[in-house]
Design an enzyme around this catalytic site. Structure first.
Site, PDB file in Angstrom:
ATOM      1  N   SER A  97       1.383  -7.054  53.465  1.00 21.08           N
ATOM      2  CA  SER A  97       1.454  -6.927  52.003  1.00 21.08           C
ATOM      3  C   SER A  97       0.360  -7.721  51.314  1.00 21.08           C
ATOM      4  O   SER A  97       0.419  -7.943  50.112  1.00 21.08           O
ATOM      5  CB  SER A  97       2.807  -7.405  51.473  1.00 21.08           C
ATOM      6  OG  SER A  97       3.804  -6.459  51.778  1.00 21.08           O
ATOM      7  N   THR A 201       3.927 -10.759  49.863  1.00 25.31           N
ATOM      8  CA  THR A 201       2.939 -11.480  49.061  1.00 25.31           C
ATOM      9  C   THR A 201       2.876 -12.962  49.388  1.00 25.31           C
ATOM     10  O   THR A 201       3.909 -13.607  49.518  1.00 25.31           O
ATOM     11  CB  THR A 201       3.342 -11.352  47.575  1.00 25.31           C
ATOM     12  OG1 THR A 201       3.218 -10.000  47.215  1.00 25.31           O
ATOM     13  CG2 THR A 201       2.480 -12.201  46.669  1.00 25.31           C
ATOM     14  N   THR A 219      -1.975 -10.360  46.805  1.00 26.78           N
ATOM     15  CA  THR A 219      -1.120  -9.315  47.374  1.00 26.78           C
ATOM     16  C   THR A 219      -1.811  -7.954  47.350  1.00 26.78           C
ATOM     17  O   THR A 219      -2.721  -7.725  46.552  1.00 26.78           O
ATOM     18  CB  THR A 219       0.185  -9.204  46.554  1.00 26.78           C
ATOM     19  OG1 THR A 219       1.098  -8.315  47.204  1.00 26.78           O
ATOM     20  CG2 THR A 219      -0.069  -8.682  45.152  1.00 26.78           C
ATOM     21  N   ARG A 229      -1.166   1.124  39.649  1.00 31.90           N
ATOM     22  CA  ARG A 229      -0.091   0.170  39.345  1.00 31.90           C
ATOM     23  C   ARG A 229      -0.550  -1.281  39.614  1.00 31.90           C
ATOM     24  O   ARG A 229      -1.161  -1.587  40.611  1.00 31.90           O
ATOM     25  CB  ARG A 229       1.127   0.495  40.204  1.00 31.90           C
ATOM     26  CG  ARG A 229       2.327  -0.417  39.961  1.00 31.90           C
ATOM     27  CD  ARG A 229       2.387  -1.566  40.963  1.00 31.90           C
ATOM     28  NE  ARG A 229       3.656  -2.277  40.934  1.00 31.90           N
ATOM     29  CZ  ARG A 229       3.899  -3.395  41.592  1.00 31.90           C
ATOM     30  NH1 ARG A 229       2.963  -3.924  42.349  1.00 31.90           N
ATOM     31  NH2 ARG A 229       5.071  -3.993  41.526  1.00 31.90           N
ATOM     32  N   VAL A 230      -0.212  -2.152  38.683  1.00 33.50           N
ATOM     33  CA  VAL A 230      -0.456  -3.584  38.851  1.00 33.50           C
ATOM     34  C   VAL A 230       0.889  -4.294  38.773  1.00 33.50           C
ATOM     35  O   VAL A 230       1.705  -3.987  37.896  1.00 33.50           O
ATOM     36  CB  VAL A 230      -1.416  -4.098  37.749  1.00 33.50           C
ATOM     37  CG1 VAL A 230      -1.486  -5.619  37.756  1.00 33.50           C
ATOM     38  CG2 VAL A 230      -2.811  -3.494  37.935  1.00 33.50           C
ATOM     39  N   GLY A 231       1.108  -5.216  39.680  1.00 38.07           N
ATOM     40  CA  GLY A 231       2.373  -5.942  39.697  1.00 38.07           C
ATOM     41  C   GLY A 231       2.283  -7.270  38.961  1.00 38.07           C
ATOM     42  O   GLY A 231       1.406  -7.489  38.121  1.00 38.07           O
ATOM     43  N   ASP A 232       3.205  -8.159  39.304  1.00 37.31           N
ATOM     44  CA  ASP A 232       3.244  -9.481  38.657  1.00 37.31           C
ATOM     45  C   ASP A 232       2.208 -10.444  39.206  1.00 37.31           C
ATOM     46  O   ASP A 232       1.817 -11.396  38.525  1.00 37.31           O
ATOM     47  CB  ASP A 232       4.634 -10.102  38.872  1.00 37.31           C
ATOM     48  CG  ASP A 232       4.938 -10.296  40.365  1.00 37.31           C
ATOM     49  OD1 ASP A 232       4.722  -9.340  41.150  1.00 37.31           O
ATOM     50  OD2 ASP A 232       5.392 -11.385  40.750  1.00 37.31           O
ATOM     51  N   THR A 252       7.573 -13.770  44.386  1.00 41.91           N
ATOM     52  CA  THR A 252       7.431 -12.655  45.308  1.00 41.91           C
ATOM     53  C   THR A 252       8.568 -11.668  45.034  1.00 41.91           C
ATOM     54  O   THR A 252       9.589 -12.043  44.474  1.00 41.91           O
ATOM     55  CB  THR A 252       7.461 -13.154  46.772  1.00 41.91           C
ATOM     56  OG1 THR A 252       7.226 -12.057  47.656  1.00 41.91           O
ATOM     57  CG2 THR A 252       8.779 -13.814  47.117  1.00 41.91           C
ATOM     58  N   GLY A 253       8.350 -10.430  45.402  1.00 47.83           N
ATOM     59  CA  GLY A 253       9.393  -9.436  45.184  1.00 47.83           C
ATOM     60  C   GLY A 253       8.948  -8.331  44.246  1.00 47.83           C
ATOM     61  O   GLY A 253       7.751  -8.087  44.077  1.00 47.83           O
ATOM     62  N   GLY A 255       7.676  -6.749  41.400  1.00 44.43           N
ATOM     63  CA  GLY A 255       6.879  -7.338  40.335  1.00 44.43           C
ATOM     64  C   GLY A 255       7.305  -6.944  38.935  1.00 44.43           C
ATOM     65  O   GLY A 255       7.230  -7.755  38.003  1.00 44.43           O
TER      66      GLY A 255
END
Ligand code: SD4
Length: 340
Positions: A97, A201, A219, A229-232, A252-253, A255
């Site tokens: 990841s 991550t 990550t 897509r962009v996460g946290d 983590t997790g 986002g």
């Protein structure tokens, strides 16, 4: 120790949006110790200050901490330590990841998110970055060489290349094969596979001998996410936050759930209000739960480190562990979780 496979979930949110929950599981963390019931304090009593300290998510955090340790032990800067630490995961194809070997999006592109924050509150970030081995170092250059905080996509890649980073293929044959299998089994909108080999991550926090804090997070994001897509993880305040007066946190997790709660800023603000890192992480998870009706089907975990070297972590579902290194400890700790 909880069975990490047991916490893997596909998410109602993901199903509704045709999006996957990240496969969030790592095998091979048998060395993990149980959560310290006293609250996982690295400081041995209320008055003690422990430093240096390196704290990282997941079992590959052990290697990250060990890479960072000589920098911290010799009096180096926490910023250098966290950058060096997470680069290990970025380059490791077994960490699926993060960076090289990370899971691609559903179109087969590995797109990377990373951010870094130092003791002065300076920060840098890249998102939706392709074909660069060390996004964390590009994020650091954004912080140090530009007037900006965040570069994304093609612009981030152009900047990286101009800074001397080389482009390379980030999709390993193994990750390519897993993606093709997932597509074949699930189609374009299906939920993700439950993949026990999927690591997560890396977020890392460090407190140096000088008493300064820094953090880094990097990550490849949620496996088989929509392209773009962009996460946290690259979002300051969501996936990472450091305030040198108080402490730092990283997440983590899933986002999207972390972003909704501005999770890491919240953890740090809770520590500022006097909560220890463990309780701050727990309260932040409660906030995530409050803000996300599908919370029982997702995983979110936080780790936190305060100015005194105390550590803490908490997550929704059992199975999240994190690596702690101090002058006396070098171990994996199972995070306490809301679901047992
Ligand atoms: C994200 N929080 O992109 C990240 C995912 C993660 O892969 O923690 N691991 O939502």
């Amino acid at each position: 120790m909880p069975d990490r496979r047991s916490f893997l979930r596909s998410t109602a949110l993901g199903a509704a949006a045709g999006l996957p929950l990240l496969g969030a599981c790592a095998a091979g963390d048998e060395g993990a110790t149980d959560q310290d019931p006293s609250g996982t304090s690295a400081a041995s009593d209320a008055g003690a200050v422990v430093r240096p300290v390196a704290l990282s998510t997941w079992n590959h955090g052990l290697d990250a901490n060990r890479e960072a340790w000589p920098i911290l032990e010799s009096g180096g800067r926490a910023l250098d330590a966290v950058e060096a630490g997470v680069r290990v995961s970025e380059a490791d194809p077994a960490v699926t990841s993060v960076g090289y070997g990370g899971a691609p999006d559903r179109e087969g592109h590995v797109t990377l998110d990373a951010c870094i924050m130092d003791e002065a509150g300076r920060c840098g970030s890249v998102a939706f970055l392709r074909e660069i081995l060390h996004p964390i170092s590009v994020a650091r250059r954004v912080m140090e060489e530009t007037p900006h905080v965040m570069l994304v996509g093609q612009g981030a890649q152009d900047f990286a290349v101009a800074q001397g980073f080389e482009r390379q293929n980030m999709l390993t044959p193994e990750a390519d094969e897993r993606w093709r299998r997932w597509l074949a089994e699930n189609g374009e909108t299906g939920p993700p596979p439950i993949n026990a080999e999927n690591h997560d991550t890396i977020g890392m926090l460090a407190l140096d001998r000088n008493g300064d804090l820094s953090g880094a997070c990097t990550t490849s994001g949620a496996a088989y996410k929509l392209h773009g897509r962009v996460g946290d993880s690259p979002i300051i305040g969501a996936g990472l936050y450091v305030d040198n007066a108080v402490g730092g946190a990283t997440a983590t997790g899933w986002g999207e759930a972390v972003i909704r709660a501005v999770g890491c800023f919240l953890v740090v603000e809770l520590m500022r209000q006097g909560h220890d890192p463990q309780e701050a992480c727990r309260l932040a998870v409660e906030r995530v739960i409050e803000k996300n009706p599908d919370w029982a089907d997702i995983q979110v975990g936080f780790i936190a480190l305060d100015k005194r070297g105390r550590t803490g972590a908490y997550c929704i579902a059992p199975g999240f562990d994190y690596a702690v290194k101090t002058p006396d400890r070098d171990e994996l700790v199972v995070a306490a979780s809301r679901l047992g």
